[in-house]
Design an enzyme around this catalytic site. Structure first.
Site, PDB file in Angstrom:
ATOM      1  N   ASP A  82       0.839  -1.191   0.000  1.00 51.02           N
ATOM      2  CA  ASP A  82       0.000   0.000   0.000  1.00 51.02           C
ATOM      3  C   ASP A  82       0.883   1.254   0.000  1.00 51.02           C
ATOM      4  O   ASP A  82       1.781   1.386   0.829  1.00 51.02           O
ATOM      5  CB  ASP A  82      -0.899  -0.019   1.237  1.00 51.02           C
ATOM      6  CG  ASP A  82      -1.972   1.057   1.208  1.00 51.02           C
ATOM      7  OD1 ASP A  82      -2.380   1.462   0.106  1.00 51.02           O
ATOM      8  OD2 ASP A  82      -2.402   1.484   2.299  1.00 51.02           O
ATOM      9  N   GLU A 134      -1.829   5.773  -8.521  1.00 54.79           N
ATOM     10  CA  GLU A 134      -2.798   6.770  -8.079  1.00 54.79           C
ATOM     11  C   GLU A 134      -2.687   8.013  -8.946  1.00 54.79           C
ATOM     12  O   GLU A 134      -1.590   8.478  -9.259  1.00 54.79           O
ATOM     13  CB  GLU A 134      -2.571   7.131  -6.606  1.00 54.79           C
ATOM     14  CG  GLU A 134      -3.596   8.117  -6.060  1.00 54.79           C
ATOM     15  CD  GLU A 134      -3.571   8.234  -4.539  1.00 54.79           C
ATOM     16  OE1 GLU A 134      -3.855   9.338  -4.038  1.00 54.79           O
ATOM     17  OE2 GLU A 134      -3.274   7.229  -3.866  1.00 54.79           O
ATOM     18  N   HIS A 180      -8.024   9.949   3.748  1.00 56.74           N
ATOM     19  CA  HIS A 180      -7.461   9.051   4.740  1.00 56.74           C
ATOM     20  C   HIS A 180      -7.798   9.520   6.155  1.00 56.74           C
ATOM     21  O   HIS A 180      -8.041  10.699   6.390  1.00 56.74           O
ATOM     22  CB  HIS A 180      -5.941   8.966   4.576  1.00 56.74           C
ATOM     23  CG  HIS A 180      -5.506   8.340   3.291  1.00 56.74           C
ATOM     24  ND1 HIS A 180      -4.764   9.008   2.337  1.00 56.74           N
ATOM     25  CD2 HIS A 180      -5.732   7.104   2.780  1.00 56.74           C
ATOM     26  CE1 HIS A 180      -4.539   8.213   1.315  1.00 56.74           C
ATOM     27  NE2 HIS A 180      -5.121   7.053   1.550  1.00 56.74           N
ATOM     28  N   LYS A 184     -13.012  12.379   7.681  1.00 58.21           N
ATOM     29  CA  LYS A 184     -13.054  12.463   6.217  1.00 58.21           C
ATOM     30  C   LYS A 184     -13.895  13.630   5.709  1.00 58.21           C
ATOM     31  O   LYS A 184     -13.678  14.134   4.617  1.00 58.21           O
ATOM     32  CB  LYS A 184     -13.574  11.146   5.635  1.00 58.21           C
ATOM     33  CG  LYS A 184     -12.723   9.936   6.036  1.00 58.21           C
ATOM     34  CD  LYS A 184     -13.201   8.677   5.370  1.00 58.21           C
ATOM     35  CE  LYS A 184     -12.465   7.445   5.898  1.00 58.21           C
ATOM     36  NZ  LYS A 184     -11.020   7.518   5.653  1.00 58.21           N
ATOM     37  N   GLY A 212      -9.069   5.447   1.292  1.00 58.92           N
ATOM     38  CA  GLY A 212      -9.707   6.258   2.326  1.00 58.92           C
ATOM     39  C   GLY A 212     -11.188   5.981   2.455  1.00 58.92           C
ATOM     40  O   GLY A 212     -12.002   6.889   2.607  1.00 58.92           O
ATOM     41  N   ASP A 256      -8.869   0.726   6.537  1.00 61.54           N
ATOM     42  CA  ASP A 256      -7.842   0.689   7.586  1.00 61.54           C
ATOM     43  C   ASP A 256      -8.376   1.264   8.890  1.00 61.54           C
ATOM     44  O   ASP A 256      -8.354   0.621   9.934  1.00 61.54           O
ATOM     45  CB  ASP A 256      -6.601   1.457   7.122  1.00 61.54           C
ATOM     46  CG  ASP A 256      -5.442   1.357   8.106  1.00 61.54           C
ATOM     47  OD1 ASP A 256      -5.517   0.523   9.038  1.00 61.54           O
ATOM     48  OD2 ASP A 256      -4.464   2.093   7.958  1.00 61.54           O
ATOM     49  N   ARG A 260      -8.743  -0.223  12.977  1.00 56.06           N
ATOM     50  CA  ARG A 260      -8.134   0.361  14.169  1.00 56.06           C
ATOM     51  C   ARG A 260      -9.188   0.680  15.227  1.00 56.06           C
ATOM     52  O   ARG A 260      -8.994   0.421  16.420  1.00 56.06           O
ATOM     53  CB  ARG A 260      -7.373   1.638  13.789  1.00 56.06           C
ATOM     54  CG  ARG A 260      -6.289   1.431  12.741  1.00 56.06           C
ATOM     55  CD  ARG A 260      -5.548   2.729  12.475  1.00 56.06           C
ATOM     56  NE  ARG A 260      -4.623   2.610  11.343  1.00 56.06           N
ATOM     57  CZ  ARG A 260      -3.650   3.470  11.092  1.00 56.06           C
ATOM     58  NH1 ARG A 260      -3.482   4.517  11.879  1.00 56.06           N
ATOM     59  NH2 ARG A 260      -2.857   3.299  10.054  1.00 56.06           N
ATOM     60  N   ARG A 281      -3.333 -12.033  25.743  1.00 54.01           N
ATOM     61  CA  ARG A 281      -4.125 -12.970  24.953  1.00 54.01           C
ATOM     62  C   ARG A 281      -5.612 -12.701  25.124  1.00 54.01           C
ATOM     63  O   ARG A 281      -6.399 -12.909  24.186  1.00 54.01           O
ATOM     64  CB  ARG A 281      -3.790 -14.406  25.351  1.00 54.01           C
ATOM     65  CG  ARG A 281      -2.371 -14.827  25.004  1.00 54.01           C
ATOM     66  CD  ARG A 281      -2.017 -16.155  25.638  1.00 54.01           C
ATOM     67  NE  ARG A 281      -2.047 -16.071  27.101  1.00 54.01           N
ATOM     68  CZ  ARG A 281      -1.738 -17.072  27.923  1.00 54.01           C
ATOM     69  NH1 ARG A 281      -1.382 -18.249  27.422  1.00 54.01           N
ATOM     70  NH2 ARG A 281      -1.786 -16.915  29.224  1.00 54.01           N
TER      71      ARG A 281
END
EC number: 4.1.2.13
Length: 309
Positions: A82, A134, A180, A184, A212, A256, A260, A281
């Site tokens: 990417d 791009e 991104h 936005k 994005g 992405d 997150r 864990r």
């Protein structure tokens, strides 16, 4: 099943008017959550590695984790670079076994972008690897990509045709209003679908890419904020707009920020509710489950790639 390129996946996606999810990966739990969702949905998937991921996890670790995902799931998986910043990093990833790379020379002039992209395409095609480029610039911040609103620019449809013809690039990331990061839009979300429709018409059958494109799902933002986060006013691309984009030749949609947010929300909630827990864990496992649930939702209800294997 070995790693695959996106060529056949994009052709089927274009004809079927759906998109393949391209999800950024940074560690084992993120990869597992994504591919577990893809396996359940019977969907191909693109796992993509950014500059930030390469710095954090190191390419060798990420490559082996993706190889483990193939063994575990037997899914058709594309390993994609990417926002490759120059020829050298694209060459390195091609030589390391990536099946797809993105050269992002959009910050250069049109002619320089063509020259750099063509060099990557020539090298990649000789190795059986596909290339994304791009044209136009998205605003926002993601890892090492940082573009201000004043420096952002939409993709010119006529330039897109010339760019594809002169470079031989396999897919093209276009700028139609996405950005991104988690912020936005300042007002009502809006994408330039008239521009997208014109580009699709001129290129006719050619796969386009939307960067994005996280939705910044409110439930994850709210959870983050409820359990100690500070993400005010975050806003992404409405899911209905992503569905519409897939009707106009967008075969790859990058996600992405939603990964997150989903993982962070689950971990914040877990540690707040159980402050005595110091077992990674347990809280990372909850983060992995949150990613699986979010990706499954995207594949099934937004991208439309479920049950296409």
């Amino acid at each position: 099943m070995p790693l695959v390129t996106s060529t056949d996946l994009f052709k089927r996606a274009y004809d079927g008017k759906y998109a393949i999810g391209a999800f950024n990966v940074n560690n084992m739990e993120i990869i597992q959550g994504i591919v577990d969702a893809a396996k359940e949905a019977k969907s191909p998937v693109i796992l993509q590695v950014s500059a930030g991921a390469r710095k954090y996890a190191k390419p060798a670790y990420l490559k082996k984790l993706v190889e483990a995902a193939i063994i575990d799931t037997d899914l058709p998986i594309v390993l994609h670079l990417d926002h490759g910043e120059d020829f050298d990093i694209c060459k390195q990833c091609i030589d390391d076994g990536f099946t797809s790379v993105m050269i992002d020379a959009s910050h250069h002039s049109f002619e320089e972008n063509i020259e750099i992209t063509k060099r990557v395409v020539d090298y990649a095609h000789n190795k059986g690897v596909v290339v994304e480029a791009e044209l136009g610039r998205l605003a926002g911040i993601e890892d090492d990509v940082n573009v201000s609103e004043k420096d952002a620019s939409y993709t010119d449809p006529d330039q897109a045709v010339e760019f594809v013809e002169r470079t031989g690039v396999d897919s093209l990331a276009i700028a139609i209003g996405t950005s991104h990061g988690a912020y936005k839009f300042k007002g009502d979300p809006k994408l330039d679908f008239a521009r997208l429709e014109k580009i699709t018409s001129l290129l006719n059958g050619y796969p386009l890419v939307l960067h994005g494109a996280s939705t910044v799902l409110p439930e994850y933002v709210d959870l983050c904020n409820k359990y100690g986060g500070n993400i005010p006013g975050a806003q992404g691309v409405p899911e209905e707009m992503l569905k519409q984009a897939a009707q106009y030749g967008v075969c790859k949609i990058n996600i992405d920020t939603d990964l997150r947010l989903a993982m962070t929300a689950a971990i914040r909630k877990s540690l707040k509710e159980d402050p005595g827990n110091f077992d990674p864990r347990k809280y990372l496992g909850l983060g992995r489950t949150a990613i699986k649930d979010m990706v499954l939702h995207k594949i099934t209800n937004v991208l439309g790639s479920s049950c296409t294997l």
